[in-house]
Enzyme design. Structure first.
Site, PDB file in Angstrom:
ATOM      1  N   ASP A 265     100.465  -8.617  13.300  1.00 24.74           N
ATOM      2  CA  ASP A 265      99.060  -8.074  13.350  1.00 24.74           C
ATOM      3  C   ASP A 265      98.753  -6.788  12.476  1.00 24.74           C
ATOM      4  O   ASP A 265     100.095  -6.080  11.984  1.00 24.74           O
ATOM      5  CB  ASP A 265      98.911  -7.448  14.591  1.00 24.74           C
ATOM      6  CG  ASP A 265      98.679  -8.738  15.924  1.00 24.74           C
ATOM      7  OD1 ASP A 265      98.766  -9.888  15.372  1.00 24.74           O
ATOM      8  OD2 ASP A 265      98.274  -8.423  16.774  1.00 24.74           O
ATOM      9  N   ASP A 266      97.620  -6.514  12.187  1.00 26.68           N
ATOM     10  CA  ASP A 266      97.484  -5.286  11.404  1.00 26.68           C
ATOM     11  C   ASP A 266      97.502  -4.932  10.287  1.00 26.68           C
ATOM     12  O   ASP A 266      97.100  -3.927   9.662  1.00 26.68           O
ATOM     13  CB  ASP A 266      98.083  -3.953  12.351  1.00 26.68           C
ATOM     14  CG  ASP A 266      97.564  -3.780  13.750  1.00 26.68           C
ATOM     15  OD1 ASP A 266      96.722  -4.486  14.391  1.00 26.68           O
ATOM     16  OD2 ASP A 266      98.449  -3.033  14.557  1.00 26.68           O
TER      17      ASP A 266
ATOM     18  N   HIS B 155      91.357  -9.995  12.902  1.00 27.31           N
ATOM     19  CA  HIS B 155      91.971  -9.230  13.862  1.00 27.31           C
ATOM     20  C   HIS B 155      91.001  -7.902  13.996  1.00 27.31           C
ATOM     21  O   HIS B 155      91.193  -6.884  14.254  1.00 27.31           O
ATOM     22  CB  HIS B 155      93.229  -8.869  13.504  1.00 27.31           C
ATOM     23  CG  HIS B 155      93.962  -7.884  14.652  1.00 27.31           C
ATOM     24  ND1 HIS B 155      94.043  -8.219  15.977  1.00 27.31           N
ATOM     25  CD2 HIS B 155      94.646  -6.563  14.746  1.00 27.31           C
ATOM     26  CE1 HIS B 155      94.734  -7.474  16.761  1.00 27.31           C
ATOM     27  NE2 HIS B 155      95.019  -6.508  16.006  1.00 27.31           N
TER      28      HIS B 155
ATOM     29  N   HIS C 141      89.896  -2.225  14.335  1.00 23.83           N
ATOM     30  CA  HIS C 141      90.995  -2.313  15.350  1.00 23.83           C
ATOM     31  C   HIS C 141      90.034  -1.535  16.463  1.00 23.83           C
ATOM     32  O   HIS C 141      90.990  -0.763  16.996  1.00 23.83           O
ATOM     33  CB  HIS C 141      92.277  -1.840  15.117  1.00 23.83           C
ATOM     34  CG  HIS C 141      93.290  -2.118  15.744  1.00 23.83           C
ATOM     35  ND1 HIS C 141      93.608  -1.846  17.082  1.00 23.83           N
ATOM     36  CD2 HIS C 141      94.388  -3.236  15.499  1.00 23.83           C
ATOM     37  CE1 HIS C 141      94.608  -2.119  17.566  1.00 23.83           C
ATOM     38  NE2 HIS C 141      94.992  -3.162  16.841  1.00 23.83           N
TER      39      HIS C 141
ATOM     40  N   TYR D  24      94.382  -4.793  20.875  1.00 25.11           N
ATOM     41  CA  TYR D  24      95.106  -4.530  22.219  1.00 25.11           C
ATOM     42  C   TYR D  24      95.124  -5.829  23.093  1.00 25.11           C
ATOM     43  O   TYR D  24      95.506  -5.434  24.203  1.00 25.11           O
ATOM     44  CB  TYR D  24      94.408  -3.299  22.816  1.00 25.11           C
ATOM     45  CG  TYR D  24      94.095  -2.197  21.965  1.00 25.11           C
ATOM     46  CD1 TYR D  24      95.003  -1.496  21.425  1.00 25.11           C
ATOM     47  CD2 TYR D  24      92.917  -1.906  21.250  1.00 25.11           C
ATOM     48  CE1 TYR D  24      94.953  -0.341  20.370  1.00 25.11           C
ATOM     49  CE2 TYR D  24      92.470  -0.956  20.370  1.00 25.11           C
ATOM     50  CZ  TYR D  24      93.616   0.066  20.049  1.00 25.11           C
ATOM     51  OH  TYR D  24      93.370   0.966  19.233  1.00 25.11           O
TER      52      TYR D  24
ATOM     53  N   HIS E 161     104.189  -6.771  14.020  1.00 23.74           N
ATOM     54  CA  HIS E 161     103.200  -5.942  13.274  1.00 23.74           C
ATOM     55  C   HIS E 161     104.134  -5.690  12.002  1.00 23.74           C
ATOM     56  O   HIS E 161     105.127  -5.270  11.771  1.00 23.74           O
ATOM     57  CB  HIS E 161     102.863  -4.775  13.726  1.00 23.74           C
ATOM     58  CG  HIS E 161     102.478  -4.781  15.235  1.00 23.74           C
ATOM     59  ND1 HIS E 161     102.982  -5.167  16.287  1.00 23.74           N
ATOM     60  CD2 HIS E 161     101.094  -4.689  15.479  1.00 23.74           C
ATOM     61  CE1 HIS E 161     102.212  -5.215  17.174  1.00 23.74           C
ATOM     62  NE2 HIS E 161     100.925  -5.071  16.651  1.00 23.74           N
TER      63      HIS E 161
END
Length: 243
Positions: free
Chosen positions: A56-57, A106, A110, A147, A197
């Site tokens: 992720d991210d 995603h 965020h 989250y 991540h």
């Protein structure tokens, strides 16, 4: 003297004529660039011990190194990317697609989507879809809420299957290579989805041992869509594992 000059001129002409031929031969020796992402693999994860490793991210400063390690291992993964991080990293995103990884959404920035209007949620998702598709030519098929925060309204606004996880490595909390390896190797079960991540260098440094350890346990490392290819995923619904 005239004869010598003529011979020198002929030699120079011959060198000029030979240069394009040498260049053409050199180009032929270079490996051909792929025309696009590889074809989807047909896998039966109801029979195989499949696990989907997800990141992720990103993309971020460590993503290229992670791609190197995945390539060395022959593993495929799924990258849930932030649209704002795609800008400036288009080559990395294209490389992900061309090396067989899955590109996923995603959101753009965020946020916690449960506190936003449906229109704002759709904007976060659509901007990211466009950014990823423009960078790679691939339109993401799956989504992960930041989250893990979602509800029925968010699901309707997103309009894509929402992929959660069965194992949270907590690499975002501990930043510890040994702990990442332990969580990544020991915790997954067949049909599982593991959360990491790629923005953390400790995660990237742990990746080779994680990939090797999962292989030693008999796992086949797949993308999210490969994991769920025997199931029909519904837009807005949440999925944590194959079963």
């Amino acid at each position: 003297m005239a004869l010598a000059a003529g011979c020198a001129g002929d030699a120079a002409n011959g060198q000029r004529q030979a240069a394009p031929a040498r260049q053409e031969a050199a180009l032929k020796k270079q490996p051909a660039r792929p025309a696009g992402p590889p074809a989807a693999r047909r896998l039966d994860c109801a029979r195989l011990r499949c696990v989907a490793i997800t990141f992720d991210d990103g993309p971020g400063e460590h993503t290229g190194q992670l791609l190197d390690r995945l390539k060395e291992s022959g593993a495929r993964a799924t990258f849930f990317m932030l649209g704002q991080n795609v800008r400036g990293n288009e080559q990395l995103v294209r490389r992900m697609a061309y090396e067989g990884h899955e590109l996923a959404n995603h959101t753009w920035s965020h946020p916690n989507l449960t506190g936003m209007s449906s229109g704002a949620v759709r904007s976060e998702v659509r901007r990211t879809q466009r950014a990823i598709q423009q960078a790679s030519g691939v339109e993401p098929k799956v989504f992960r809420p930041p989250y893990g925060a979602t509800d029925a309204q968010v699901g309707r606004a997103v309009g894509m299957p929402q992929i959660m996880w069965s194992v949270d490595s907590q690499d975002w909390l501990h930043h510890n290579v040994a702990r990442n390896v332990s969580a990544g190797v020991k915790s997954p079960k067949p049909g599982g989805v593991v959360l990491f991540h790629d923005i953390h260098h400790e995660t990237v440094n742990a990746a080779p041992k994680i990939l090797a350890g999962l292989r030693e346990r008999g796992f086949t490392l797949v993308t999210v869509s490969e994991l769920f290819q025997t199931r029909t995923l519904k837009p807005g619904s949440r999925y944590t594992n194959l079963w």
